[in-house]
Write an enzyme that holds these catalytic residues in place. Structure first.
Site, PDB file in Angstrom:
ATOM      1  N   TYR A 109      -0.134   3.226  28.981  1.00  0.00           N
ATOM      2  CA  TYR A 109       1.018   2.366  29.251  1.00  0.00           C
ATOM      3  C   TYR A 109       2.320   3.158  29.239  1.00  0.00           C
ATOM      4  CZ  TYR A 109      -1.802  -1.800  28.177  1.00  0.00           C
ATOM      5  OH  TYR A 109      -2.742  -2.795  28.162  1.00  0.00           O
ATOM      6  N   LYS A 129      -4.420  -5.134  -4.640  1.00  0.00           N
ATOM      7  CA  LYS A 129      -3.640  -5.930  -3.679  1.00  0.00           C
ATOM      8  C   LYS A 129      -3.783  -5.329  -2.283  1.00  0.00           C
ATOM      9  CE  LYS A 129       0.590  -3.338  -4.677  1.00  0.00           C
ATOM     10  NZ  LYS A 129       1.749  -3.288  -5.572  1.00  0.00           N
TER      11      LYS A 129
HETATM   12  C1  LIG Z   1       1.580  -2.128  -6.476  1.00  0.00           C
HETATM   13  C2  LIG Z   1       2.005  -2.148  -7.857  1.00  0.00           C
HETATM   14  C3  LIG Z   1       1.502  -1.204  -8.769  1.00  0.00           C
HETATM   15  C4  LIG Z   1       0.643  -0.039  -8.346  1.00  0.00           C
HETATM   16  O1  LIG Z   1       1.446   0.933  -7.721  1.00  0.00           O
HETATM   17  P1  LIG Z   1       0.871   2.335  -7.211  1.00  0.00           P
HETATM   18  O2  LIG Z   1       2.051   3.098  -6.824  1.00  0.00           O
HETATM   19  O3  LIG Z   1      -0.017   2.022  -6.054  1.00  0.00           O
HETATM   20  O4  LIG Z   1       0.115   2.918  -8.342  1.00  0.00           O
HETATM   21  C5  LIG Z   1       1.860  -1.353 -10.092  1.00  0.00           C
HETATM   22  N1  LIG Z   1       2.682  -2.344 -10.507  1.00  0.00           N
HETATM   23  C6  LIG Z   1       3.203  -3.251  -9.636  1.00  0.00           C
HETATM   24  C7  LIG Z   1       4.108  -4.310 -10.146  1.00  0.00           C
HETATM   25  C8  LIG Z   1       2.897  -3.176  -8.294  1.00  0.00           C
HETATM   26  O5  LIG Z   1       3.418  -4.056  -7.452  1.00  0.00           O
END
Ligand SMILES: *Cc1c(COP(=O)(O)O)cnc(C)c1O
Length: 385
Positions: A277, A39
Site C-alpha cells: 500500500y 494484566k
Molecule cells: C503493571 C503494574 C506493575 C508491574 O509493573 P512491571 O513494570 O511490569 O513490573 C506493578 N504495579 C502496578 C500498580 C502496575 O500497574
C-alpha cells in the site's frame, strides 16, 4: 508443498517462565510475598496459559490484574490463591469481589464505601489495599484525604483497616538516577506514619514493580509486584545498565515468548516494482519476496513498515513496504533455498540470530511493554515444556 497448520503461533517456554519466577523469588528473598502481574492478557502472552503455569509455582502467592474481567479469567484458568485488582471496579460489580475473593486496590471513597457495605452485608472482612499517591499523579489518595479514608475504614465493622498499603513509582525505569524514586518512598513512609496516627496500620506494604524489585532492596518491603520481568524482559536499557553496573549477572531473565509464522507465498518481482500500500518501496533490481500471513491486527506494528526484520533459515529478511492488517512482505533475495511453508521467526531465535521484542520496539519507536501487550489474543499459543 502443502501448508501446515497453524500458519502463525506463539510459543511459550514453560522452562523460561519457571526460571524467571525463581529469579524473582530469589530477589524477593524468603520472607516476602510474591505477586506477579498478568494484566493485559499476561503482557500479551495469553492469560489462561500463563495462569495455568503459575498454578504450579509454589513461590507465587498472588496474581495481580487490572480488571474484574481478568480476575474472572484467572479463576476460570484454575487460580485458587490470592488475586489483587490494580484497576477500578464498577460499583454494580462490587459483589464480585467477595464472590471471586479478589482484593481491590482502593483509591476512591465511593469504592471504599461500597466495599464497606458489602462486608457488612456478608458479615465478613474483605481484604483491601490502600493506594497512596506519592508523585505518580495517577491512581492513589493524597495526604489530605487520609483522615476521610481512615474514618471510612473504621466505620465498617468488618473492614476496619486495609490489609495492604501500596504505591507505584513514576520514574524508575527510564533513568539511572533514582532520586525521584527515593523521594516517593519518603512520601510513602510519611503517609504511612500519618495513617498510623489516625489509628490505621496496614499489615503489609508494597511498591516494587520489576525495575524496583531488581534494583532497590528498600522498595521490596513485605510484598513485591513485578510484571514484565516474569516474562523474561527488562523494563528498560537503563534498568539493565544499572543492574549490570552493580555487578549483576546478565542472564537473570529468559524470554518466555517466541512468535513464529510460515511463508504463505513466494514470488519474484522485477526491478522498479512497487511493494505494498502507498507504493512506499520500489525494488532496485529483481527481488524475491515472501508473503507472511501476519500484520498489525496480530500485533506486528505498522510502524515497522520498511523498518523491521524477520528470521528465515537463521538469516535476517527485511520488511518491504507497508505492513498490512494481516500480511507482511519480506525480501528473501539473499536467502538460499527458501520454500513455501518455511518457518519464519518474528520474535525469537533461529540459528545464531535473534530478534527480540526490544528490537521491534526500537525499530517501531515504542517500548517492549507495548509490543508484548498488543499481541493479538486470537493467535494460537503453544506451551513448550
Ligand atoms: C503493571 C503494574 C506493575 C508491574 O509493573 P512491571 O513494570 O511490569 O513490573 C506493578 N504495579 C502496578 C500498580 C502496575 O500497574
Amino acid at each position: 508443498m502443502a501448508l501446515t497448520h497453524p500458519l502463525q503461533w506463539f510459543e511459550l517456554s514453560c522452562a523460561a517462565l519457571r526460571k524467571n519466577v525463581d529469579a524473582i523469588a530469589r530477589l524477593a528473598g524468603r520472607d516476602r510475598q510474591v505477586a506477579v502481574c498478568v494484566k493485559a492478557n499476561a503482557y500479551g502472552h495469553g492469560l489462561s496459559e500463563i495462569v495455568a503455569l503459575l498454578c504450579d509455582c509454589k513461590r507465587v502467592d498472588y496474581v495481580t490484574v487490572h480488571s474484574l474481567d481478568e480476575a474472572i479469567a484467572c479463576r476460570n484458568a484454575g487460580w485458587q490463591k490470592r488475586l489483587m485488582l490494580l484497576g477500578p471496579v464498577a460499583t454494580r460489580q462490587i459483589a464480585l469481589l467477595s464472590e471471586l475473593d479478589v482484593e481491590p486496590l482502593i483509591f476512591d471513597r465511593e469504592t471504599l464505601a461500597a466495599v464497606g457495605k458489602l462486608s457488612d452485608k456478608i458479615k465478613r472482612p474483605i481484604r483491601t489495599h490502600l493506594k497512596l499517591e506519592t508523585g505518580t499523579g495517577r491512581q492513589g489518595i493524597s495526604t489530605r484525604e487520609l483522615p476521610t479514608f481512615a474514618a471510612l475504614y473504621k466505620k465498617y465493622r468488618y473492614l476496619r483497616r486495609p490489609y495492604g498499603a501500596a504505591m507505584h513509582f513514576a520514574n524508575i525505569e527510564d533513568t539511572t538516577s533514582h532520586e525521584y524514586a527515593e523521594e516517593q518512598l519518603r512520601r510513602f513512609q510519611q503517609m504511612l506514619a500519618k495513617l498510623e496516627k489516625l489509628g490505621i496500620k496496614p499489615q503489609i506494604r508494597h511498591t516494587a514493580s520489576s525495575a524496583a524489585l531488581i534494583l532497590f532492596d528498600k522498595t521490596r518491603l513485605e510484598l513485591v509486584r513485578p510484571g514484565l520481568a516474569m516474562y523474561g524482559h527488562w523494563p528498560s536499557k537503563e534498568t539493565y545498565l544499572s543492574y549490570r553496573m552493580e555487578g549483576g549477572k546478565n542472564d537473570l531473565f529468559h524470554s518466555v515468548l517466541s512468535w513464529k509464522t510460515r511463508i504463505t507465498q513466494l514470488k519474484q518481482l522485477p526491478g522498479d516494482s512497487f511493494i505494498g500500500y502507498g507504493c512506499t518501496y520500489k525494488t532496485n533490481s529483481a527481488t524475491k519476496i515472501a508473503i507472511l500471513p501476519i500484520g498489525y491486527a496480530d500485533g506486528y506494528p505498522r510502524s515497522l513498515s520498511n523498518q523491521g526484520h524477520v528470521l528465515i533459515h537463521g538469516k535476517r529478511a527485511s520488511v518491504r513496504g507497508r505492513i498490512c492488517m494481516n500480511l507482511t512482505i519480506v525480501d528473501v533475495s539473499e536467502i538460499k533455498r527458501v520454500r513455501l511453508g518455511d518457518e519464519v521467526t518474528i520474535i525469537g531465535t533461529d540459528g545464531n540470530e535473534k530478534i527480540t521484542a526490544e528490537m521491534l520496539a526500537d525499530w517501531g519507536g515504542t517500548i517492549n511493554y507495548e509490543i508484548l501487550a498488543r499481541l493479538s489474543p486470537l493467535v494460537v499459543r503453544k506451551v513448550v515444556f
